[in-house]
Design an enzyme around this catalytic site. Sequence first.
Site, PDB file in Angstrom:
ATOM      1  N   ASP A 292     -12.010  26.838 -53.588  1.00  0.00           N
ATOM      2  CA  ASP A 292     -13.192  27.584 -54.017  1.00  0.00           C
ATOM      3  C   ASP A 292     -13.572  27.249 -55.454  1.00  0.00           C
ATOM      4  O   ASP A 292     -12.715  26.945 -56.277  1.00  0.00           O
ATOM      5  CB  ASP A 292     -12.893  29.093 -53.882  1.00  0.00           C
ATOM      6  N   GLY A 293     -14.866  27.330 -55.734  1.00  0.00           N
ATOM      7  CA  GLY A 293     -15.339  27.192 -57.114  1.00  0.00           C
ATOM      8  C   GLY A 293     -16.111  25.916 -57.417  1.00  0.00           C
ATOM      9  O   GLY A 293     -16.440  25.659 -58.580  1.00  0.00           O
TER      10      GLY A 293
ATOM     11  N   TRP B  93     -18.318  25.422 -60.890  1.00  0.00           N
ATOM     12  CA  TRP B  93     -17.903  24.297 -61.746  1.00  0.00           C
ATOM     13  C   TRP B  93     -19.139  23.495 -62.169  1.00  0.00           C
ATOM     14  O   TRP B  93     -19.314  23.150 -63.335  1.00  0.00           O
ATOM     15  CB  TRP B  93     -16.920  23.413 -60.961  1.00  0.00           C
TER      16      TRP B  93
ATOM     17  N   SER C 203     -16.745  27.097 -43.762  1.00  0.00           N
ATOM     18  CA  SER C 203     -16.530  28.294 -42.942  1.00  0.00           C
ATOM     19  C   SER C 203     -17.731  28.573 -42.037  1.00  0.00           C
ATOM     20  O   SER C 203     -18.823  28.021 -42.251  1.00  0.00           O
ATOM     21  CB  SER C 203     -16.300  29.506 -43.848  1.00  0.00           C
TER      22      SER C 203
ATOM     23  N   GLU D  16     -19.369  31.135 -42.111  1.00  0.00           N
ATOM     24  CA  GLU D  16     -20.342  31.793 -42.995  1.00  0.00           C
ATOM     25  C   GLU D  16     -21.113  30.765 -43.849  1.00  0.00           C
ATOM     26  O   GLU D  16     -22.231  31.030 -44.280  1.00  0.00           O
ATOM     27  CB  GLU D  16     -19.638  32.801 -43.927  1.00  0.00           C
ATOM     28  N   ASN D  17     -20.508  29.605 -44.081  1.00  0.00           N
ATOM     29  CA  ASN D  17     -21.172  28.585 -44.910  1.00  0.00           C
ATOM     30  C   ASN D  17     -22.459  28.041 -44.268  1.00  0.00           C
ATOM     31  O   ASN D  17     -23.289  27.440 -44.944  1.00  0.00           O
ATOM     32  CB  ASN D  17     -20.233  27.408 -45.221  1.00  0.00           C
ATOM     33  N   TRP D  18     -22.640  28.287 -42.956  1.00  0.00           N
ATOM     34  CA  TRP D  18     -23.878  27.828 -42.308  1.00  0.00           C
ATOM     35  C   TRP D  18     -25.105  28.519 -42.892  1.00  0.00           C
ATOM     36  O   TRP D  18     -26.229  28.043 -42.727  1.00  0.00           O
ATOM     37  CB  TRP D  18     -23.833  28.072 -40.792  1.00  0.00           C
TER      38      TRP D  18
ATOM     39  N   ARG E 236      -5.550  30.116 -53.169  1.00  0.00           N
ATOM     40  CA  ARG E 236      -6.997  30.166 -53.329  1.00  0.00           C
ATOM     41  C   ARG E 236      -7.322  29.884 -54.786  1.00  0.00           C
ATOM     42  O   ARG E 236      -6.728  30.481 -55.688  1.00  0.00           O
ATOM     43  CB  ARG E 236      -7.572  31.527 -52.926  1.00  0.00           C
TER      44      ARG E 236
ATOM     45  N   SER F 182     -11.337  35.703 -47.085  1.00  0.00           N
ATOM     46  CA  SER F 182     -12.584  35.136 -46.563  1.00  0.00           C
ATOM     47  C   SER F 182     -12.461  34.563 -45.150  1.00  0.00           C
ATOM     48  O   SER F 182     -12.891  33.426 -44.892  1.00  0.00           O
ATOM     49  CB  SER F 182     -13.124  34.065 -47.518  1.00  0.00           C
TER      50      SER F 182
HETATM   51  C1  FPP Z   1     -16.195  26.139 -52.067  1.00  0.00           C
HETATM   52  O1  FPP Z   1     -16.881  26.100 -53.282  1.00  0.00           O
HETATM   53  C2  FPP Z   1     -16.159  24.837 -51.421  1.00  0.00           C
HETATM   54  C3  FPP Z   1     -16.767  24.531 -50.245  1.00  0.00           C
HETATM   55  C4  FPP Z   1     -17.564  25.487 -49.458  1.00  0.00           C
HETATM   56  C5  FPP Z   1     -16.692  23.180 -49.675  1.00  0.00           C
HETATM   57  C6  FPP Z   1     -15.416  22.436 -49.880  1.00  0.00           C
HETATM   58  C7  FPP Z   1     -15.690  21.001 -49.765  1.00  0.00           C
HETATM   59  C8  FPP Z   1     -15.122  20.016 -50.515  1.00  0.00           C
HETATM   60  C9  FPP Z   1     -14.063  20.256 -51.497  1.00  0.00           C
HETATM   61  C10 FPP Z   1     -15.568  18.613 -50.379  1.00  0.00           C
HETATM   62  C11 FPP Z   1     -15.434  17.964 -49.037  1.00  0.00           C
HETATM   63  C12 FPP Z   1     -14.171  18.222 -48.356  1.00  0.00           C
HETATM   64  C13 FPP Z   1     -13.373  17.295 -47.776  1.00  0.00           C
HETATM   65  C14 FPP Z   1     -12.201  17.760 -47.005  1.00  0.00           C
HETATM   66  C15 FPP Z   1     -13.602  15.856 -47.889  1.00  0.00           C
HETATM   67  P1  FPP Z   1     -18.197  26.966 -53.429  1.00  0.00           P
HETATM   68  O2  FPP Z   1     -19.350  26.086 -53.136  1.00  0.00           O
HETATM   69  O3  FPP Z   1     -18.101  28.187 -52.583  1.00  0.00           O
HETATM   70  O4  FPP Z   1     -18.146  27.340 -54.941  1.00  0.00           O
HETATM   71  P2  FPP Z   1     -18.710  28.662 -55.639  1.00  0.00           P
HETATM   72  O5  FPP Z   1     -17.952  29.820 -55.063  1.00  0.00           O
HETATM   73  O6  FPP Z   1     -18.413  28.432 -57.081  1.00  0.00           O
HETATM   74  O7  FPP Z   1     -20.171  28.725 -55.351  1.00  0.00           O
END
Ligand code: FPP
Length: 245
Positions: free
Chosen positions: A19-20, A24, A64, A66-68, A187, A195
């Site tokens: 996460d993050g 970042w 996830s 939910e990410n959709w 996490r 989550s």
């Molecule tokens: C969470 O950060 C990260 C994700 C939803 C995607 C994770 C994907 C990768 C690390 C890259 C591709 C993966 C592979 C396995 C090649 P966030 O977007 O929720 O961050 P935030 O909470 O700061 O908004």
Amino acid sequence: MIMSDIKNDIPKHLAIIMDGNGRWAEKKGKNRIHGHSHGVRAVQEVVEEAVQLKIEYLTLYAFSTENWSRPEEEIGILMKLLVNTLRSEFEKLLENRIKLNVIGNIGQLPEIVRNELEYVVDQTQNNTEMTLTLALSYGGREELANVLKQLAYKVKDNIISPEKIDQSIINEHLYTQNLPDVDLLIRTSGEKRISNFLLWQIAYAELYFSKVLWPDFTKKHLHKALTSYQKRERRFGKTSKQLLG
Ligand code: FPP
């Protein structure tokens, strides 16, 4: 911490909520996508280190259910990033004898992603050094609802009787049927939530929350999490005295 110390009590199954990425990038005044690209660097470093440490199962929450609901552009770029990473890392998976596994509602993923995943899963299926599982379009509640549905059909068709339903039968119907329970769940980014990740499988997992944003996560941070894990006493409901006995 000397590496040989860490190697003494390595979790068999490590799961990570990465996460993050977005925060970042925002901190740097950049687009969220920039964070995801740098997140791939952290994935590479952690996978390589996990192999070195002889972790047998590494499971990463990459997308996830939910990410959709994220903006279409971000979803599209995440999917592209996934395909590109699978292609660019393919040789390394073979060299390190890593088996790729996928959990989640894979049918929801774009065809190009499904095809690439199918190819890499197939080509790496006999590798035995480490099982790397990507959770994609994954949701723990959806997974459990799926199990119930499968079992309900089996009862209806007289394949099993309701009395036979126990924890091991439930395990056999999860996406994670070939994986052991999670020992350590990390996490990143300071959030202290699960989550909807591996709800059944983390029943006895140790939880570790790191403030580091995922793109900044390095093997040094992984070592810190492992050191914390190794200091804990896992009692699985027993007393300390019973464990010693
Ligand atoms: C969470 O950060 C990260 C994700 C939803 C995607 C994770 C994907 C990768 C690390 C890259 C591709 C993966 C592979 C396995 C090649 P966030 O977007 O929720 O961050 P935030 O909470 O700061 O908004």
